[in-house]
Motif scaffolding. Structure first.
Motif, PDB file in Angstrom:
ATOM      1  N   ALA A 129       0.834  -1.201   0.000  1.00 12.05           N
ATOM      2  CA  ALA A 129       0.000   0.000   0.000  1.00 12.05           C
ATOM      3  C   ALA A 129       0.870   1.253   0.000  1.00 12.05           C
ATOM      4  O   ALA A 129       0.605   2.217  -0.726  1.00 12.05           O
ATOM      5  N   TYR A 130       1.943   1.223   0.793  1.00 10.17           N
ATOM      6  CA  TYR A 130       2.855   2.355   0.896  1.00 10.17           C
ATOM      7  C   TYR A 130       3.487   2.637  -0.461  1.00 10.17           C
ATOM      8  O   TYR A 130       3.527   3.778  -0.927  1.00 10.17           O
ATOM      9  N   ALA A 131       3.929   1.545  -1.116  1.00  5.50           N
ATOM     10  CA  ALA A 131       4.557   1.692  -2.428  1.00  5.50           C
ATOM     11  C   ALA A 131       3.559   2.230  -3.449  1.00  5.50           C
ATOM     12  O   ALA A 131       3.904   3.078  -4.272  1.00  5.50           O
ATOM     13  N   LEU A 132       2.329   1.758  -3.370  1.00  2.00           N
ATOM     14  CA  LEU A 132       1.343   2.143  -4.377  1.00  2.00           C
ATOM     15  C   LEU A 132       0.718   3.516  -4.121  1.00  2.00           C
ATOM     16  O   LEU A 132      -0.101   3.971  -4.906  1.00  2.00           O
ATOM     17  N   TYR A 176      -5.350  -0.196   3.773  1.00  3.48           N
ATOM     18  CA  TYR A 176      -4.179   0.630   4.091  1.00  3.48           C
ATOM     19  C   TYR A 176      -4.057   1.816   3.142  1.00  3.48           C
ATOM     20  O   TYR A 176      -3.670   2.910   3.546  1.00  3.48           O
ATOM     21  N   ILE A 177      -4.384   1.587   1.871  1.00  6.52           N
ATOM     22  CA  ILE A 177      -4.294   2.693   0.906  1.00  6.52           C
ATOM     23  C   ILE A 177      -5.249   3.809   1.320  1.00  6.52           C
ATOM     24  O   ILE A 177      -4.870   4.991   1.357  1.00  6.52           O
ATOM     25  N   ALA A 178      -6.469   3.426   1.692  1.00  8.46           N
ATOM     26  CA  ALA A 178      -7.441   4.421   2.138  1.00  8.46           C
ATOM     27  C   ALA A 178      -6.892   5.175   3.343  1.00  8.46           C
ATOM     28  O   ALA A 178      -6.997   6.404   3.430  1.00  8.46           O
ATOM     29  N   MET A 183      -3.253   4.313  12.267  1.00  8.18           N
ATOM     30  CA  MET A 183      -3.552   3.317  13.301  1.00  8.18           C
ATOM     31  C   MET A 183      -4.980   2.743  13.190  1.00  8.18           C
ATOM     32  O   MET A 183      -5.165   1.542  13.394  1.00  8.18           O
ATOM     33  N   PRO A 184      -5.984   3.572  12.866  1.00 12.57           N
ATOM     34  CA  PRO A 184      -7.316   2.970  12.714  1.00 12.57           C
ATOM     35  C   PRO A 184      -7.331   1.864  11.657  1.00 12.57           C
ATOM     36  O   PRO A 184      -7.952   0.817  11.858  1.00 12.57           O
ATOM     37  N   SER A 185      -6.633   2.090  10.537  1.00 14.19           N
ATOM     38  CA  SER A 185      -6.580   1.060   9.492  1.00 14.19           C
ATOM     39  C   SER A 185      -5.848  -0.168  10.004  1.00 14.19           C
ATOM     40  O   SER A 185      -6.236  -1.305   9.738  1.00 14.19           O
ATOM     41  N   ILE A 186      -4.763   0.066  10.734  1.00 16.01           N
ATOM     42  CA  ILE A 186      -4.001  -1.066  11.265  1.00 16.01           C
ATOM     43  C   ILE A 186      -4.884  -1.881  12.205  1.00 16.01           C
ATOM     44  O   ILE A 186      -4.883  -3.109  12.173  1.00 16.01           O
ATOM     45  N   THR A 187      -5.664  -1.177  13.030  1.00 16.22           N
ATOM     46  CA  THR A 187      -6.576  -1.877  13.939  1.00 16.22           C
ATOM     47  C   THR A 187      -7.523  -2.782  13.162  1.00 16.22           C
ATOM     48  O   THR A 187      -7.657  -3.976  13.460  1.00 16.22           O
ATOM     49  N   ILE A 188      -8.135  -2.214  12.152  1.00 17.23           N
ATOM     50  CA  ILE A 188      -9.101  -2.992  11.371  1.00 17.23           C
ATOM     51  C   ILE A 188      -8.433  -4.187  10.708  1.00 17.23           C
ATOM     52  O   ILE A 188      -8.914  -5.315  10.770  1.00 17.23           O
TER      53      ILE A 188
END
Lengths: 301, 375
Positions: free
Chosen positions: A99-102, A173-175, A208-213
Motif C-alpha cells: 500500500a505504501y509503495a502504491l 491501508y491505501i485508504a 492506526m485505525p486502518s491497522i486496527t481494522i
C-alpha cells in the motif's frame, strides 16, 4: 402550496413513526431466523446428545469435558494460534508495504491495486485446490508432497492466505494512507524528519485505525480459516501414535470441529457443538482484546 | 419412468461425493423426510437403525434370491437389503500379458503373479507398457487400497468365521500378505511410489489405453473399458496365503435400501411398491442391472458384466468368495484417512519403521475408531 407541503411532510413523518416496525420487520426476522435463533440453539445443543437437531437430550457439561480432554482439539488450538499470529504478521507487513509503495505515485498503480486485489475474489475451496496443484507441481519435482510433510502444509497455507488477503488489506491501508493530512507530512519535511522517521512517527500513528481494522480482520480470519485448510491438506499428514490414535498435524480449529461433528459417532456431535461454542468465545474474546489494545494507540486528529 | 407408468411421483435427492451422511442428517430433519434411503454398512445401520423399518417378511424381501447382502442391526432387525452387488480384485488385460510371453491362466497364486508382474515391469521400456497402473493416494484413488485391497487382510483374519458385526480389534495376522500385494503393486507400476501422494494420474485411462496390464479395481469399471479392452478379466487378490489357489473375487455391496420407519404407512407402502417394481419390471431392472452390474433378485434382468461373470465362475469352480469384511471398517472416513497418511509416509520411504506405522494405523487404528464410534 406551502401549507400542503407541510401537511404532506408531517403525514409521512407520522406514518414512519407509526409503521416503522413494518419496515424493520423483514430484516429483523431474517436476522433472527438466520443468526440469532441458530446461535442460541447451537449453545443449547452443546449441552445435549443428539443425532438430528430436533431430537436432542440434555446431558449437562459432559460435552465440554470431552472437548477439553481431546488431544486433537488442543493440538488444533495451538496450531491455529501459531498460524493466526504468523499470518497476521506476514499479511499486515506485506499489505502495508504494498500500500505504501502504491501511494507513492508509481506509474500504473491503479492497475497494480486491481491485480493485487483480484485473488480476494476467488472462493477459499477453489483457491485451496488451485494452490494444492501448484504446490504438488513443484514438490513432485523433489519427489515429495504437501501431504507428507507438516511443514509444507503450514507454509503452504500461509502462502495461500497471504496471497488471498494481502490485496484486501492493502485496499484498507491505501485508504488510510491517503487520509493522512498533507500539512502534517509537509511539517515533518520542514522539520527535517528522515523518511523512516516520517513513516514511524507520523504516518503509522495516523493510519492506526486502518491497522486496527486489518489486524482484527486477519486475526479472526486466521482463527476461522476452514475452506482453504480443508481443500489444501485436510489435516494430512497425521501423526500416528503407537496406540493407534492420531493427531492431524495440519488441522485447524474449524476443521477439527467439522471433523468431530461429521466423521465420528453420534456421541461426538454434542462434543463438536461444545467445541464450536468454545471456539466462538475464544475468537470473540481475542478479537475484543486485540481491538481494545490497538485502540489505545490511535491518534485523534 | 415409474411416474409415467404409475402416476406416483418420486423425488430423488442426490448428495455430492462423500457427503451422503451430512445430506441424510439434514434431510431426515425436514418435515417431509425421505422414505427410501441407503444404509450401506453396519456402522450406518447402528446410526440409523431407529429410522429403519424392519423389512422381514415384506414383499421386497420375498423377491431376493440370496440373503448374503442383507444388513441386520444388533437386535436382529433387517434394516436394509442389497439392491445390487459388485466384486473387486485385480483387472487384467490378457492381450498385454500374452505379449509379454505369459498366460493369465498361469497366474494361480502370489508367486506366479509376482513372476509375471516383475518381469513385465523390468521390461516395461522394451514392451511399451508396464505391469500395474498408478496407485495414487489422493482421495479419488486411495480407496482402492485402503478400502479394497485391505479387505484381503480382514477376510483372512476372519478365519472362515464371517464377521456379523464390527470386531472391536484386529490381530493384524495377515498384514504381511497385504504388504506382499501392496508392495508388488506400488513398486511395479507406471508411477514411482514416491510420486503417489499427489495423485493426478488416471489409472482407469492407463488401463484402457493399454499402458498397463494390471489394475486394482472393481466390476463397475467394466462399462468404461469394455470397448477398449473387451477381453479383460478379473483375478483374485493373490497375496501369499496358504491355499489361495482356491481364492475367488471379493463380492459384496454397500448399496442397500432402507425404508424410513418414521414415514406414514401410506408412504411406506408406496415405497415398497416402488422397490418391488424396480426389481421385477423387466425394463427397469434391465436399466438398473446395466448401471449397477447385477441384482440379487429372482425376476431381475441378467448381468452382461464379464467381471461379475468371473465372480460367478470362481464361485462355481468351488473357490471361496471373499466377503466384503472391509465394510465393517469402523468410522470409515477417519480410519482410511489415517491409513492414507501412513501409506504416504511408507511410499516416500519404504523403511521397516514406516511399515510399522502403517501396521499401527491398520490394526490399532481399527480399535481406536471402534471405540470412537461405540463409546
Amino acid at each position: 402550496m406551502k401549507k400542503n407541503k407541510q401537511i404532506g411532510g408531517s403525514t409521512i413523518h407520522v406514518a414512519t413513526r407509526r409503521w416503522w416496525p413494518l419496515f424493520l420487520g423483514p430484516v429483523v426476522a431474517a436476522f433472527i431466523i438466520g443468526f440469532v435463533w441458530p446461535f442460541f440453539q447451537g449453545i443449547y445443543l452443546s449441552f445435549c446428545s443428539f443425532k438430528t437437531v430436533s431430537n436432542a437430550t440434555f446431558v449437562g457439561l459432559q460435552n465440554y469435558i470431552k472437548a477439553f480432554s481431546d488431544v486433537s482439539f488442543r493440538h488444533a488450538f495451538w496450531y491455529t494460534a501459531l498460524f493466526a499470529v504468523t499470518s497476521l504478521v506476514i499479511i499486515n507487513i506485506a499489505a502495508f508495504a504494498v500500500a505504501y509503495a502504491l501511494t507513492k505515485g508509481i506509474r500504473g498503480s491503479n492497475l497494480f491495486r486491481t491485480v493485487f486485489f483480484m485473488p480476494n475474489l476467488i472462493g477459499g475451496i477453489v483457491l485451496g485446490y488451485i494452490w494444492s496443484m501448484i504446490f504438488d507441481g513443484i514438490l513432485s519435482r523433489f519427489n515429495t508432497s504437501i501431504m507428507v510433510n507438516a511443514k509444507f502444509g503450514f507454509w503452504g497455507l500461509i502462502i495461500l492466505v497471504a496471497w488471498q488477503q494481502i490485496g484486501y488489506m492493502m485496499i484498507i491501508y491505501i485508504a488510510g494512507l491517503q487520509a493522512v493530512p498533507g500539512d502534517i507530512l509537509e511539517a515533518a519535511d520542514i522539520d527535517g524528519a528522515t523518511g523512516w522517521q516520517t513513516l514511524f512517527r507520523v504516518i503509522i500513528p495516523n493510519v492506526m485505525p486502518s491497522i486496527t481494522i486489518c489486524m482484527f480482520l486477519s486475526l479472526t480470519n486466521g482463527f476461522k480459516l476452514f475452506d482453504q485448510n480443508l481443500a489444501l491438506t485436510a489435516g494430512q499428514p497425521f501423526m500416528i501414535q503407537p496406540d493407534g490414535t492420531t493427531v492431524k498435524q495440519t488441522e485447524m480449529l474449524a476443521l477439527n470441529i467439522y471433523n468431530t461433528f461429521y466423521t465420528s459417532s453420534v456421541a461426538s456431535q454434542g462434543t463438536a457443538q461444545a467445541k464450536a461454542v468454545i471456539f466462538f468465545i475464544l475468537v470473540a474474546g481475542l478479537s475484543l482484546l486485540q481491538l481494545s489494545f490497538t485502540r489505545k494507540k490511535e491518534v485523534q486528529q | 419412468m415409474y411416474t409415467a407408468e404409475t402416476g406416483v411421483p418420486v423425488k430423488v435427492v442426490t448428495a455430492s461425493a462423500g457427503t451422503y451422511n451430512q445430506q441424510l442428517t439434514a434431510e431426515m430433519d425436514k418435515a417431509a423426510p425421505p422414505t427410501l434411503f441407503v444404509i450401506g454398512n453396519t456402522a450406518a445401520a447402528r446410526d440409523w437403525a431407529d429410522y429403519a423399518l424392519d423389512l422381514t417378511g415384506t414383499p421386497i424381501e420375498a423377491e431376493l434370491n440370496t440373503d448374503a447382502y442383507n444388513i441386520y442391526d444388533e437386535s436382529g432387525k433387517l434394516v436394509s437389503i442389497g439392491y445390487c452387488y459388485e466384486c473387486y480384485g485385480i483387472i487384467v488385460n490378457p492381450t498385454l500379458v500374452e505379449k509379454a510371453g505369459h498366460k493369465v491362466e498361469d497366474i494361480k497364486d502370489f508367486e506366479s503373479l509376482k513372476t509375471v508382474v516383475e518381469d513385465i515391469h523390468a521390461r516395461a521400456a522394451e514392451l511399451g507398457f508396464d505391469a500395474f497402473t498408478s496407485c495414487d493416494m489422493d482421495s479419488s484413488s486411495s480407496w482402492r487400497f485402503t478400502g479394497h485391497m485391505a479387505n484381503l487382510e480382514y477376510y483372512y483374519e476372519q478365519e472362515g468365521k464371517t464377521w456379523t458385526e464390527c470386531p472391536p480389534e484386529l490381530t493384524g495376522k495377515y498384514m504381511e500378505n497385504f504388504k506382499n500385494l501392496y508392495d508388488l503393486a506400488i513398486n511395479n507400476s507406471l508411477t514411482a511410489p514416491t510420486a503417489l501422494a499427489n495423485g493426478g494420474h488416471d489409472a482407469s485411462e492407463e488401463f484402457r489405453s493399454g499402458k498397463a496390464a494390471f489394475q486394482v479395481q472393481g466390476s463397475w469399471e467394466y462399462e468404461g473399458l469394455k470397448e477398449q479392452v473387451p477381453n479383460a478379466v478379473m483375478i483374485p487378490y493373490y497375496c501369499g496365503v496358504e491355499g489361495e489357489e482356491k481364492a475367488g473375487l471379493n463380492c459384496g455391496t454397500e448399496n442397500c435400501w432402507a425404508v424410513n420407519a418414521k414415514a406414514s404407512a401410506e408412504d411406506q407402502q408406496a415405497t415398497m411398491d416402488f422397490m418391488v417394481w424396480c426389481v421385477t419390471n423387466p425394463e427397469a431392472s434391465r436399466k438398473l442391472v446395466d448401471s449397477f452390474g447385477v441384482m440379487p433378485y429372482k425376476s431381475a434382468a441378467e448381468s452382461t458384466n464379464t467381471f461379475l461373470a468371473n465372480a460367478n465362475q470362481y464361485a462355481a469352480d468351488g473357490c471361496y468368495v471373499m466377503n466384503w469384511a472391509t465394510n465393517f471398517q469402523p468410522n470409515v472416513d477417519e480410519y482410511r484417512a489415517t491409513l492414507v497418511s501412513a501409506l504416504n509416509a511408507y511410499n516416500a520411504d519404504q523403511s521397516d519403521a514406516n511399515w510399522e506405522t502403517v501396521k499401527t494405523a491398520f490394526v490399532q487404528g481399527w480399535a481406536v475408531q471402534y471405540k470412537a464410534v461405540n463409546g
